[in-house]
Each structure stands twice: as structure tokens, then as C-alpha cells.
Design a protein around this motif. Structure first.
Motif, PDB file in Angstrom:
ATOM      1  N   SER A   1       0.813  -1.226   0.000  1.00 46.43           N
ATOM      2  CA  SER A   1       0.000   0.000   0.000  1.00 46.43           C
ATOM      3  C   SER A   1       0.843   1.271   0.000  1.00 46.43           C
ATOM      4  O   SER A   1       0.345   2.357  -0.314  1.00 46.43           O
ATOM      5  CB  SER A   1      -0.930   0.005   1.221  1.00 46.43           C
ATOM      6  OG  SER A   1      -0.170  -0.097   2.423  1.00 46.43           O
ATOM      7  N   ASN A   2       2.111   1.157   0.349  1.00 42.28           N
ATOM      8  CA  ASN A   2       3.014   2.310   0.355  1.00 42.28           C
ATOM      9  C   ASN A   2       3.949   2.323  -0.849  1.00 42.28           C
ATOM     10  O   ASN A   2       4.916   3.094  -0.882  1.00 42.28           O
ATOM     11  CB  ASN A   2       3.847   2.321   1.642  1.00 42.28           C
ATOM     12  CG  ASN A   2       2.996   2.577   2.876  1.00 42.28           C
ATOM     13  OD1 ASN A   2       2.183   3.504   2.894  1.00 42.28           O
ATOM     14  ND2 ASN A   2       3.172   1.750   3.894  1.00 42.28           N
TER      15      ASN A   2
ATOM     16  N   ASN B   1       5.955  -0.064  -1.897  1.00 42.63           N
ATOM     17  CA  ASN B   1       7.199  -0.819  -1.740  1.00 42.63           C
ATOM     18  C   ASN B   1       7.122  -2.147  -2.489  1.00 42.63           C
ATOM     19  O   ASN B   1       6.107  -2.850  -2.416  1.00 42.63           O
ATOM     20  CB  ASN B   1       7.482  -1.122  -0.263  1.00 42.63           C
ATOM     21  CG  ASN B   1       7.673   0.134   0.559  1.00 42.63           C
ATOM     22  OD1 ASN B   1       8.569   0.926   0.304  1.00 42.63           O
ATOM     23  ND2 ASN B   1       6.816   0.310   1.564  1.00 42.63           N
TER      24      ASN B   1
ATOM     25  N   GLU C   1       6.812   2.574   8.047  1.00 40.27           N
ATOM     26  CA  GLU C   1       6.909   4.001   7.739  1.00 40.27           C
ATOM     27  C   GLU C   1       7.887   4.238   6.580  1.00 40.27           C
ATOM     28  O   GLU C   1       8.697   5.173   6.603  1.00 40.27           O
ATOM     29  CB  GLU C   1       7.334   4.789   8.988  1.00 40.27           C
ATOM     30  CG  GLU C   1       6.317   4.674  10.118  1.00 40.27           C
ATOM     31  CD  GLU C   1       6.726   5.467  11.347  1.00 40.27           C
ATOM     32  OE1 GLU C   1       7.404   6.510  11.183  1.00 40.27           O
ATOM     33  OE2 GLU C   1       6.377   5.049  12.461  1.00 40.27           O
TER      34      GLU C   1
ATOM     35  N   SER D   1       8.314   4.097   2.131  1.00 36.90           N
ATOM     36  CA  SER D   1       7.514   4.161   0.905  1.00 36.90           C
ATOM     37  C   SER D   1       8.401   4.157  -0.336  1.00 36.90           C
ATOM     38  O   SER D   1       9.523   4.648  -0.328  1.00 36.90           O
ATOM     39  CB  SER D   1       6.632   5.417   0.911  1.00 36.90           C
ATOM     40  OG  SER D   1       7.429   6.588   0.996  1.00 36.90           O
TER      41      SER D   1
ATOM     42  N   GLU E   1      12.774   5.953   2.141  1.00 39.27           N
ATOM     43  CA  GLU E   1      12.020   6.361   0.965  1.00 39.27           C
ATOM     44  C   GLU E   1      12.908   6.337  -0.266  1.00 39.27           C
ATOM     45  O   GLU E   1      14.072   6.751  -0.222  1.00 39.27           O
ATOM     46  CB  GLU E   1      11.453   7.790   1.136  1.00 39.27           C
ATOM     47  CG  GLU E   1      10.359   7.908   2.173  1.00 39.27           C
ATOM     48  CD  GLU E   1       9.748   9.304   2.205  1.00 39.27           C
ATOM     49  OE1 GLU E   1      10.197  10.152   1.407  1.00 39.27           O
ATOM     50  OE2 GLU E   1       8.839   9.531   3.010  1.00 39.27           O
TER      51      GLU E   1
END
Length: 345
Positions: free
Chosen positions: A276-277, A279, A289, A291, A308
Motif C-alpha cells: 500500500s506504500n 514498496n 513508515e 515508501s 524512501e
């Protein structure tokens, strides 16, 4: 036509998963089959298997036969050592010419993602017609879909030839992003796929004209092929002959295509697998946390926090932590570390 799959590269841009002992073409990157197996199986749907050959380095002979047990020795062309695609093309041409076989050859890399195999076959047939009618060299030019800095580009004249081919004006090496943005806005510019369609005699003529020392050494090597081949320059087929040829055409290919030469390309193919991020995770990986990362862990639990836009790869060969924006430097840095005796790959 015959198809020659080129499977001798090192795949440094996918380090540390792709290493010299088992480079990317022998890895399962997009499915349970390796790239070499996928390429061979797809091609076997459009031409008889006996028309498919593999050219690779002696170093990878056992790997090729392990992954393609149906491939007999007569369809395996071996380079004594790795010398890039220029000598590879010359050796392949010589192999067929010595058999008095001048049937058109499709030479293509072993590590490309081309799901529409029927469209590819149609392109091969059109290219074969051009190659046979005029002893031309025909490349497949991919219609670009983004400003890509990891690919080379082909600039064409725009005037359409038979079968929709276009005469090549020049090659443009991997551009910076600003240049890439300008290139993709032009209708006569294509990505260089590395797929070439030509007759063995056409390869011989091009080599004799543009690389006489290389071609002469190879044709006169006889039983000294191993020693002679090791002395040949490491040169791509683009630099060796294509950029110098005046009978070169590009045939536009408008279907999905990806060169599986980088972690970014793998991310594009597997974008549907992202969490959902955003990845892309492989192995025992836990991301918190974080992405838009690519995280590959082989054989060990991995926890990533607050990251990130990173490429994080952990294998038995080493660990890579690289910002996505710096990925283009990976190949040269791996080569630098190798020269420094760092033991990469």
C-alpha cells in the motif's frame, strides 16, 4: 529465420543479485522461470525450437544446458571469453557461414520482457523481408513511453520505408533527463532495443568494412580461437558496426517492452505486487513508515524503517543500499570496486 539469443553478459546493474558466476539472464526475476528460460519458451511458440540458438561464454555453458536441457550442442555457440556484443555478433555470423548457411538471423538479448510474442513475431517477419531484399541491417526501435535515462536512443530520418521501417540517422547514448524529455517528444526517435535482424553475410560485410582487424583475426584464428578471441577488443555491436553502417534501418515496435537490466525495470514489471506504500518487497522483509522502496532480502530477516526511494538488496554476495536517483551509477561503481580488488561479484 533463425533466432540467436545472446546470453553472455554480466548484468552488473543488478548487483548483488546478479553476479559474474550467475548473472541476470540465469535468474528468475519476473516469474518462476529464469530470463533465459522465459525468452527461449516464448520464442519456441513462434519458431521451431531447432531454429533457436544460444550464444554465451564458455563460463556459462553448464548453466545454459542446465536451464535449457532441450538445447543440443549444435545450437550452442560458445565464446571462449566475454568480449561484448561486437565480437559475439562476428562469431555468430562465422558459425553459420562456415556451415554455408546465410539464412536471416535475429540476434536478441536474453533478458528482455516482451509479453506480446505474436507482435514480436510479426516484427521479425517484416524485418526479415527487409534484410533479405536489400542486405540491410534492421533493428527494432521501441516507441518510448517515458523519458528514460537508462536506455540508448535511435534517431531516424522519419521517411517510411517498406514494411514501415525508417532509415537510421544516429545513435544517442544514455541521455540525461532533460535530453530524454526532448527526445521522447520527437516522433522519429526510438529506444534502442538491442534486437538486430540481418544475414550472416551482411554481418561479415559490415565487420570486414568497419572492423577489419577484428574480423580478420577471427576468420584466421583456426585452432587458436581461444587465444585470439581473448585478444579481441571489448566493443559493442553498436560501436563496432551499426553506428558506421549506411544500410541501417529501424522498425518501430509499439508494444510493451522492458530491458530487465536494472532494479528500476524490475520495479516497473512488478508494480502490481507493491504494498500500500508502493514498496516492492521480496523475502523476509518488514517495512515500517517506508515508501516507494525496492527491498530484496535473500535468506535473512530484514527490517527497514523510515526509508524512501531506496534500493536495498541483501544477498550472500553483498549488500546494496542505493537511492533510486543514483542507480545509473551502479554499474560503473561495481566495476570500480572490482578493479580495486573489492571482491564484488
Amino acid at each position: 529465420m533463425k533466432i540467436v539469443i545472446m546470453a553472455g553478459g554480466k548484468g552488473s546493474r543488478l548487483w548483488p543479485r546478479s553476479v559474474e558466476d550467475r548473472p541476470k539472464q540465469f535468474l528468475a526475476l519476473t516469474s518462476e522461470e529464469t530470463m533465459l528460460q522465459l525468452t527461449y519458451r516464448r520464442l519456441a511458440r513462434i519458431v521451431p525450437p531447432q531454429q533457436i540458438y544460444v550464444v554465451t561464454a564458455e563460463l556459462y555453458r553448464a548453466l545454459v544446458l542446465e536451464q535449457l536441457p532441450e538445447l543440443d550442442d549444435a545450437r550452442l555457440i560458445l565464446e571462449p571469453v566475454q568480449r561484448d556484443t561486437g565480437p559475439c555478433a562476428a562469431l555468430s555470423a562465422l558459425h553459420f557461414l562456415r556451415l554455408d548457411d546465410d539464412e536471416t538471423l535475429v540476434m536478441m538479448p536474453s533478458d528482455q520482457h516482451i509479453p506480446n510474442i505474436l507482435a514480436l513475431y510479426e516484427a521479425f517477419c517484416k524485418a526479415e523481408t527487409i534484410a533479405e531484399a536489400s542486405s540491410a541491417i534492421v533493428t527494432l526501435g521501441i516507441v518510448p513511453v517515458r523519458p528514460e535515462t537508462n536506455y540508448g536512443y535511435i534517431l531516424t530520418s522519419g521517411d517510411k520505408r517498406p514494411e514501415g521501417a525508417r532509415r537510421v540517422v544516429s545513435f544517442i547514448e544514455k541521455p540525461d533527463r532533460e535530453t530524454a524529455l526532448q527526445l521522447v517528444a520527437k516522433p522519429d526517435v526510438f529506444w534502442n532495443s538491442g534486437i538486430i535482424v540481418w544475414r550472416p553475410s551482411t554481418i561479415a560485410e559490415a565487420m570486414e568494412k568497419h572492423q577489419p582487424a577484428l574480423w580478420g583475426a577471427l576468420t584466421e584464428a583456426g585452432r587458436n580461437l581461444e587465444r585470439v578471441y581473448a585478444s579481441l577488443p571489448k566493443i559493442s555491436v553498436d560501436y563496432a558496426v551499426l553506428e558506421k553502417a549506411d544500410n541501417l534501418f529501424t522498425l518501430p515496435f509499439r508494444y510493451e517492452w522492458e530491458d530487465m537490466g536494472s532494479w528500476a525495470s524490475l520495479e516497473r514489471i512488478r508494480e502490481e505486487d507493491a504494498d500500500s506504500n508502493g514498496n516492492i518487497l521480496h523475502g523476509a522483509v518488514h517495512a515500517f513508515e517506508s515508501s516507494r522502496n525496492i527491498i530484496f532480502s535473500e535468506g535473512r530477516k530484514t527490517i527497514v524503517i523510515g526509508a524512501e526511494e531506496l534500493i536495498i538488496v541483501s544477498t550472500a554476495e553483498g549488500v546494496l543500499i542505493c537511492h533510486k536517483s543514483m542507480e545509473q551509477k551502479l554499474k560503473s561503481i561495481v566495476q570500480h570496486v572490482e578493479k580495486q580488488g573489492g571482491g564484488v561479484g
